[in-house]
Structures are given as C-alpha cells and as structure tokens.
Design a protein around this motif. Structure first.
Motif, mmCIF file in Angstrom:
data_model
loop_
_atom_site.group_PDB
_atom_site.id
_atom_site.type_symbol
_atom_site.label_atom_id
_atom_site.label_comp_id
_atom_site.label_asym_id
_atom_site.label_seq_id
_atom_site.Cartn_x
_atom_site.Cartn_y
_atom_site.Cartn_z
ATOM 1 N N ASN A 252 0.822 -1.202 0.000
ATOM 2 C CA ASN A 252 0.000 0.000 0.000
ATOM 3 C C ASN A 252 0.863 1.262 0.000
ATOM 4 O O ASN A 252 0.527 2.251 -0.656
ATOM 5 C CB ASN A 252 -0.924 0.015 1.217
ATOM 6 N N LEU A 253 1.967 1.183 0.739
ATOM 7 C CA LEU A 253 2.876 2.340 0.770
ATOM 8 C C LEU A 253 3.470 2.599 -0.610
ATOM 9 O O LEU A 253 3.536 3.732 -1.084
ATOM 10 C CB LEU A 253 4.014 2.097 1.771
ATOM 11 N N LEU A 254 3.907 1.493 -1.240
ATOM 12 C CA LEU A 254 4.513 1.633 -2.570
ATOM 13 C C LEU A 254 3.495 2.149 -3.584
ATOM 14 O O LEU A 254 3.757 3.080 -4.330
ATOM 15 C CB LEU A 254 5.075 0.288 -3.033
ATOM 16 N N ILE A 255 2.316 1.515 -3.575
ATOM 17 C CA ILE A 255 1.285 1.891 -4.542
ATOM 18 C C ILE A 255 0.858 3.343 -4.332
ATOM 19 O O ILE A 255 0.641 4.100 -5.273
ATOM 20 C CB ILE A 255 0.070 0.937 -4.440
ATOM 21 N N GLY A 256 0.780 3.741 -3.084
ATOM 22 C CA GLY A 256 0.353 5.111 -2.766
ATOM 23 C C GLY A 256 1.454 6.140 -2.981
ATOM 24 O O GLY A 256 1.239 7.330 -2.758
ATOM 25 N N GLY A 257 2.626 5.685 -3.401
ATOM 26 C CA GLY A 257 3.713 6.616 -3.681
ATOM 27 C C GLY A 257 4.354 7.211 -2.448
ATOM 28 O O GLY A 257 5.103 8.185 -2.525
ATOM 29 N N ILE B 23 4.366 -4.249 10.440
ATOM 30 C CA ILE B 23 3.112 -3.489 10.445
ATOM 31 C C ILE B 23 3.384 -2.101 11.034
ATOM 32 O O ILE B 23 2.917 -1.082 10.528
ATOM 33 C CB ILE B 23 2.036 -4.225 11.280
ATOM 34 N N VAL B 24 4.167 -2.081 12.120
ATOM 35 C CA VAL B 24 4.481 -0.815 12.767
ATOM 36 C C VAL B 24 5.224 0.100 11.793
ATOM 37 O O VAL B 24 4.888 1.280 11.641
ATOM 38 C CB VAL B 24 5.333 -1.049 14.039
ATOM 39 N N GLU B 25 6.196 -0.465 11.089
ATOM 40 C CA GLU B 25 6.989 0.379 10.182
ATOM 41 C C GLU B 25 6.124 0.934 9.048
ATOM 42 O O GLU B 25 6.171 2.131 8.739
ATOM 43 C CB GLU B 25 8.167 -0.427 9.603
ATOM 44 N N ALA B 26 5.313 0.025 8.444
ATOM 45 C CA ALA B 26 4.485 0.462 7.325
ATOM 46 C C ALA B 26 3.515 1.554 7.767
ATOM 47 O O ALA B 26 3.317 2.562 7.073
ATOM 48 C CB ALA B 26 3.720 -0.728 6.748
ATOM 49 N N LEU B 27 2.915 1.345 8.953
ATOM 50 C CA LEU B 27 1.974 2.338 9.474
ATOM 51 C C LEU B 27 2.684 3.662 9.762
ATOM 52 O O LEU B 27 2.170 4.742 9.448
ATOM 53 C CB LEU B 27 1.351 1.820 10.779
ATOM 54 N N THR B 28 3.877 3.543 10.357
ATOM 55 C CA THR B 28 4.634 4.746 10.703
ATOM 56 C C THR B 28 4.951 5.563 9.454
ATOM 57 O O THR B 28 4.732 6.774 9.418
ATOM 58 C CB THR B 28 5.940 4.358 11.426
ATOM 59 N N LEU B 29 5.417 4.849 8.416
ATOM 60 C CA LEU B 29 5.733 5.545 7.163
ATOM 61 C C LEU B 29 4.507 6.247 6.599
ATOM 62 O O LEU B 29 4.576 7.393 6.155
ATOM 63 C CB LEU B 29 6.284 4.550 6.139
ATOM 64 N N LEU B 30 3.398 5.544 6.639
ATOM 65 C CA LEU B 30 2.162 6.112 6.112
ATOM 66 C C LEU B 30 1.762 7.360 6.890
ATOM 67 O O LEU B 30 1.456 8.406 6.309
ATOM 68 C CB LEU B 30 1.037 5.065 6.180
ATOM 69 N N LEU B 31 1.771 7.240 8.207
ATOM 70 C CA LEU B 31 1.289 8.353 9.027
ATOM 71 C C LEU B 31 2.262 9.531 8.997
ATOM 72 O O LEU B 31 1.839 10.685 8.978
ATOM 73 C CB LEU B 31 1.056 7.881 10.470
ATOM 74 N N GLU B 32 3.558 9.214 8.974
ATOM 75 C CA GLU B 32 4.541 10.307 8.917
ATOM 76 C C GLU B 32 4.453 11.057 7.595
ATOM 77 O O GLU B 32 4.683 12.265 7.544
ATOM 78 C CB GLU B 32 5.958 9.754 9.146
ATOM 79 N N SER B 33 4.084 10.292 6.557
ATOM 80 C CA SER B 33 3.927 10.973 5.267
ATOM 81 C C SER B 33 2.785 11.981 5.321
ATOM 82 O O SER B 33 2.703 12.893 4.518
ATOM 83 C CB SER B 33 3.677 9.952 4.159
ATOM 84 N N LYS B 34 1.892 11.799 6.270
ATOM 85 C CA LYS B 34 0.789 12.759 6.446
ATOM 86 C C LYS B 34 1.085 13.713 7.609
ATOM 87 O O LYS B 34 0.176 14.306 8.184
ATOM 88 C CB LYS B 34 -0.522 12.007 6.720
ATOM 89 N N ASN B 35 2.332 13.748 7.984
ATOM 90 C CA ASN B 35 2.810 14.710 8.987
ATOM 91 C C ASN B 35 2.302 14.485 10.414
ATOM 92 O O ASN B 35 2.259 15.413 11.200
ATOM 93 C CB ASN B 35 2.471 16.144 8.572
#
Lengths: 462, 135
Positions: A252-257, B23-35
């Motif tokens: 999801n991270l990759l796909i979402g850029g 899961i923690v890393e993926a979530l962290t990356l996602l949330l940090e990308s949204k500041n």
C-alpha cells in the motif's frame, strides 16, 4: 443414608436421564398391569366358574384400586417436577425405589390372596427382580429380593403349618396338605431362581452401564480433541495471515507513492501482487470462520426480530452493492411479525455470507433480491435470496456445501471463490433447526446468467 | 490544506501498539507521510508507558499480541486509568471471526478496522477522530 448411586457412575446427568426414562416407562407399564388385573378379575369371577371367598374378592378389588391410585399419584409426582436430579434430594433413583417397593407390596398381597406357591402370579417377583437390577445399585436389589424371599417363605410356611389362613383360587391342593419337604423344595427353587436372576441381570446391567459410560467418555474426548484441533487451525491461520497483512501494508505504501514515485508498469505489478495477497487473506478469513462456527458449541440464542436483524445487515453491506453496481431490493412479505429464536451474531454471519456470495457471483448491472416471508405452514421464517448471477450446475448443488468445495464454473468465470462460505451457512442453519435449499437456475431464459436462489427456513418462536 | 491546518496536524501524536514490527513500520511511514508525529511500541506494557508519558491524541492498537497482555487488556487498563484517548483497534481477528465489534459493544473502543486496511480508510478514520476531538 445410602445415596443409591451405582459405584462406577461418572456422569450423573446421564444416570438421571436414564432412570427417569425408565421411571416413565414403569408408570405406563403399571397402567397396563392394572388393566390386566381387572380383566383377570372379570375372567375369574364371570367366566372361569371359580368360587372366590369374600376376602379374596374384596382384596383383589382393593389391590386394583390402590394400584391405580398410587400409579396416578406417582404419575403426578413424576410430572410435577418435584423429582430433583440431586443426590441428596428426592431424585429419580429414590423415586424408582419407591415404585418398586409399592409394586412388591401389592404383588405380595395379590400372591397371598391367590395361593402363594400355588399362585400363578408369584413368578412376577422375578420380573421385578430383573427390573430392579436395571435401575438400582446391586446391594439394594439383593436387599429387596431377600426381603421378598423371606416374607414369601414366611407366609408359605405359616400357611403350611396352619398358623394363618390360606386362600386358593382353584382346586389346587392346599399347601397345608403338601409334604413339608415339597414345600421346602418349592421355596428353595424359588430362592435360587430369584437370586440367580438378580445376579445375571445385575451383572448385565452394570456391564452395559459401564460400556455406556466408556462410550460417553470416548465421545467427549473426541469432541475435545476436535475442538483442540480447530483451535490449532485458528492459531495457525492467524499466523499465516500476519505476514500477508504486513506485505499488503508495505504494498500500500509503494502503490500510494509514499515510499517514492513509481512508474505505471511497476504500479500495475504491485497492484496485482496486492490483489493476490488479498485473495490469500480472504481465504484464511474463511477458514477462521469455519473453525469458529465449529468451536461454537455453546451458542447464545434469544428471541430476535428478523426484520430488525435484516435491516442491520443490509445497512452494513449496502455499500458493497453500489460498489459492484448491483441493484439490491429487499421485501418483507410476512403476514405477522414473529420472532425467531436465534444467535444474533451467527445469523448475521449467515446473511453476510449468502449476500457476499450473491454479490461475488453476480456480474455488474445484475440484481440481487432478498425476501423474508412465512413458510408454507406459517411456522417458519422463509428467507430467500435470488441473484442474476452465473448460477450453479444442477449436479453440483448437492456438493456445494461441502467444505472447500467450489462449483466448477466459478473457476471458469474467474471469480475468486469461496466454497467455505456455504458450509458455514449450512452449519449455522443446522444449529438453528432450520433447512436450506438451493435452486439454480432460477431463470432459464438467460443462458449466461441463469441465477441462483437460496431458500432458508428458520422456525418461529412458539 | 492551508498552513494553519498543517500546523495543527503536525501537533497530533499517534501511538501505534503492534507486535509485528513490519506493520508498525508500514503504518509509521504512512502516518509520517501525512505529517503525524508517530510513536510506536511492540508490546502493550511499554505501550502503556508511552501512552502515559507521550500523551498521544490517538492510539492504533493490535489485539492478538504475545501474552500475557493482549490488546483488550491494554484497552481496559487505559480506560481504568482514565486515559480517554480515542483508540482504533487495528486487528486481523475482528471481522474474520465474525465478531461484531460495534461501537461501545464488547470493549468500547472507538473503531475496529480489519487488518490489512486500505491506507485511505485508515487515514479517513484517523482524521475523523482527531478532528472530532477538536470540535
């Protein structure tokens, strides 16, 4: 006080049930005995030409009436719920003991009034000895039988030696005139017959009882290990799911850029990876569901308004219909609003399973119709779900609810399949004493999408 | 999104408690990308300490973690200590088991999300609770 419980009892509930069943049977049998006694009396008095003494007439009638009265009383007690399945209270075994004692007393009086060792009825003592052995613990039966033998012998000898009056019903020779050795021989053989009968039937009954107990234990252990297995499956499946969840999260991270820009071709590949990973997750979800339903031996049933339940389910699932571009309609055609006795969460799983299936196998632009109505006899709730989907070949309908089975045309049409869904549905319906029928095609005119209708019946309350 | 809102989001702290580091890393990356400012712990015990010391605005919680304390236990402990931060349970056991973890049912967490979820759904839900708290 002795508790009357057989020594090798492991499952008391089972014992209570068994003895209760036999108690019921005895009460019925006694009515038959009373009727037989009455017909015998009529036969003797009016047809056989026998002359009975005044005491005999009155005595037999008294036995007849008393037996009838105590049987009515016993039957009342039996149905009143006063018998408790509790060792210390008035339990089925004590009730059985009471019955046997009453029977033996009235039988003893009858036998005395009809000639003791000359009476045609005294063999019924053997019958009672056998019956007693079936229910009561061995020592008690021996006690009862010894008491019977002693009273019987005492009466016979007393008559023989002229100590008490004798009653005869035919011209059989009086016991008084018999040789003492013959009377003893007669009594000894009666003792032997009684004791041997008790011994055999008691051994048989306790062996049978032991076997029963072993069987129950074996079944229980089997169920336990089955549950253990299911729990294991549940844990394994959860473990299988975790890594795939992590993979999908990264994808999801990759796909979402979010991890940086990627080109379209790479994105396309990543989307395919995601799709396949999600397939694997949905499959494991289904395995978990099956395991869960099997684990659910204890289901919590309560009165449920089907309308409310269906509305809640539809509320949750309606987005899926618009997402798949399928027209969904719901009708309530019941004549009266009646409740079903059901486990709410299980019925919800049932609905979400059949509806998801319908969505899955119905192409875009199709129609799914859910209808609830009364069954033909109006005693059940009839749920029918029709779709305009790919249908099920007739020869495969019977197989469809087997675990892991998918109708072969599912593969052909390349829809990700869940064969597990319907086995869950079937299991839930079984747990609610309901039934399921699958009709396909429901629309023969459309060759590509003949459609399927599932009919499910669940009994109404009351 | 204007600067003021961005500033607000940057202040928002999210605590992730999950025993799966990926899961923690993926979530962290996602949330940090949204500041969002993200804290994470791999077990409920440390998670609780972090909830107390970092005072997150929202917690994302896994259920099935290594014993003895699972997510449910963590949640109860949180509420018992009067920490009323919104909790989103992010777990693979909820819907899969057919449990209907509705709002205020069972344990009363704000939301249950089936793992793995679409990032959009996660972010939308998180925003809902963070904004809701401001109002």
């Amino acid at each position: 006080m002795i508790n009357l419980i057989p020594a090798n009892t492991t499952d008391l509930d089972y014992l209570w049930e068994l003895v209760s069943e036999r108690n019921k049977w005895f009460i019925k049998l006694r009515y038959a005995a009373v009727v037989m006694l009455a017909s015998l009396y009529v036969f003797i008095v009016f047809f056989s030409g026998e002359k009975l003494s005044n005491i005999q007439y009155k005595g037999i009638i008294a036995i007849f009436i008393l037996t009838l009265i105590y049987n009515l009383t016993l039957s009342y007690i039996f149905n009143s719920g006063k018998i408790r399945n509790d060792i210390r209270k008035f339990n089925p075994i004590k009730f059985a003991f009471l019955q046997i004692v009453f029977d033996l007393i009235s039988l003893m009086v009858l036998v005395y009034l009809t000639g003791l060792i000359n009476s045609p009825f005294y063999l019924f003592f053997i019958f009672h000895a056998i019956i007693g052995s079936m229910i009561l613990p061995g020592r008690l039966v021996y006690g009862i039988v010894l008491a019977v033998l002693m009273i019987f012998s005492f009466l016979t000898l007393s008559v023989h030696f002229g100590l008490i009056d004798e009653f005869l019903i035919s011209n059989t020779g009086s016991i008084v005139n018999l040789k003492t050795t013959y009377v003893f021989l007669n009594l000894i053989s009666f003792w032997l017959m009684m004791l041997v009968s008790v011994m055999f039937s008691n051994n048989l009954a306790s062996a049978l009882y032991k076997r029963d107990q072993q069987l129950i234990e074996a079944i229980y252990e089997l169920e336990l290990s089955e549950k253990e297995k299911q729990r294991y499956v549940l844990a394994v499946v959860h473990e299988l799911k975790s890594p795939v969840s992590a993979i999908v999260s990264y994808l999801n991270l990759l796909i979402g850029g979010i991890a940086g820009e990627i080109n379209d071709k790479a994105k396309d590949i990543l989307l395919k990876m995601k799709k396949r990973s999600e397939e694997s997750i949905s499959l494991t979800n289904n395995i978990i569901e099956v395991s869960k339903v099997k684990l659910l031996d204890v289901i919590r049933k309560e009165k449920i308004d089907p309308e409310k339940l269906v509305t809640e389910v539809i509320d949750k699932i309606k987005d899926k219909f618009s997402g798949a571009n399928i027209l969904f309609t719901y009708d309530d055609e019941r004549e009266t609003e009646r409740a079903i006795y059901a486990d709410e969460s299980l019925i919800k799983i049932l609905f979400s399973n059949i509806i998801s299936n319908a969505i899955k196998y119905t192409p875009s632009g199709g129609k799914v119709t859910l209808k609830i109505s009364d069954s033909e006899k109006k005693d059940k709730l009839l749920i029918s779900l029709s779709d305009t989907g790919i249908g099920i070949p007739p020869d495969e309908i019977s197989k469809i609810s087997d675990e892991f089975y998918r109708a072969s045309n599912v593969k052909k049409n390349k829809v990700e399949g869940i064969g597990l869904g319907l086995s869950v549905v079937k299991k839930i319906i079984e747990q609610h004493d309901g039934s399921m029928k699958i009709v396909s095609p429901n629309n023969k005119s459309n060759k590509d999408n003949p459609g399927t209708t599932i009919y499910i019946e669940i009994p109404y309350v009351g | 999104m204007n600067k003021q809102n961005l500033g607000k989001i940057m202040d928002k702290k999210i605590l992730i408690i999950d025993d799966d580091p990926d899961i923690v890393e993926a979530l962290t990356l996602l949330l940090e990308s949204k500041n969002y400012r993200v804290y994470s712990e791999n077990d409920p015990g440390k998670g609780f300490e972090s909830a107390v010391s970092n005072k997150p605005d929202l917690i994302i919680l896994d259920i099935m973690m290594d014993d003895p304390d699972d997510g449910f236990f963590f949640f109860k402990k949180l509420r018992k200590n009067d920490i009323n931060v919104p909790v989103i349970i992010y777990s693979s056991v909820s819907n899969a088991l057919g449990f209907d973890f509705g709002k205020n049912e069972m344990i009363g967490a704000e939301e249950f999300i089936d793992k793995p979820a679409e990032p959009e759904l996660l972010l939308k839900t998180i925003e809902k609770y963070l904004n809701g708290k401001d109002k």
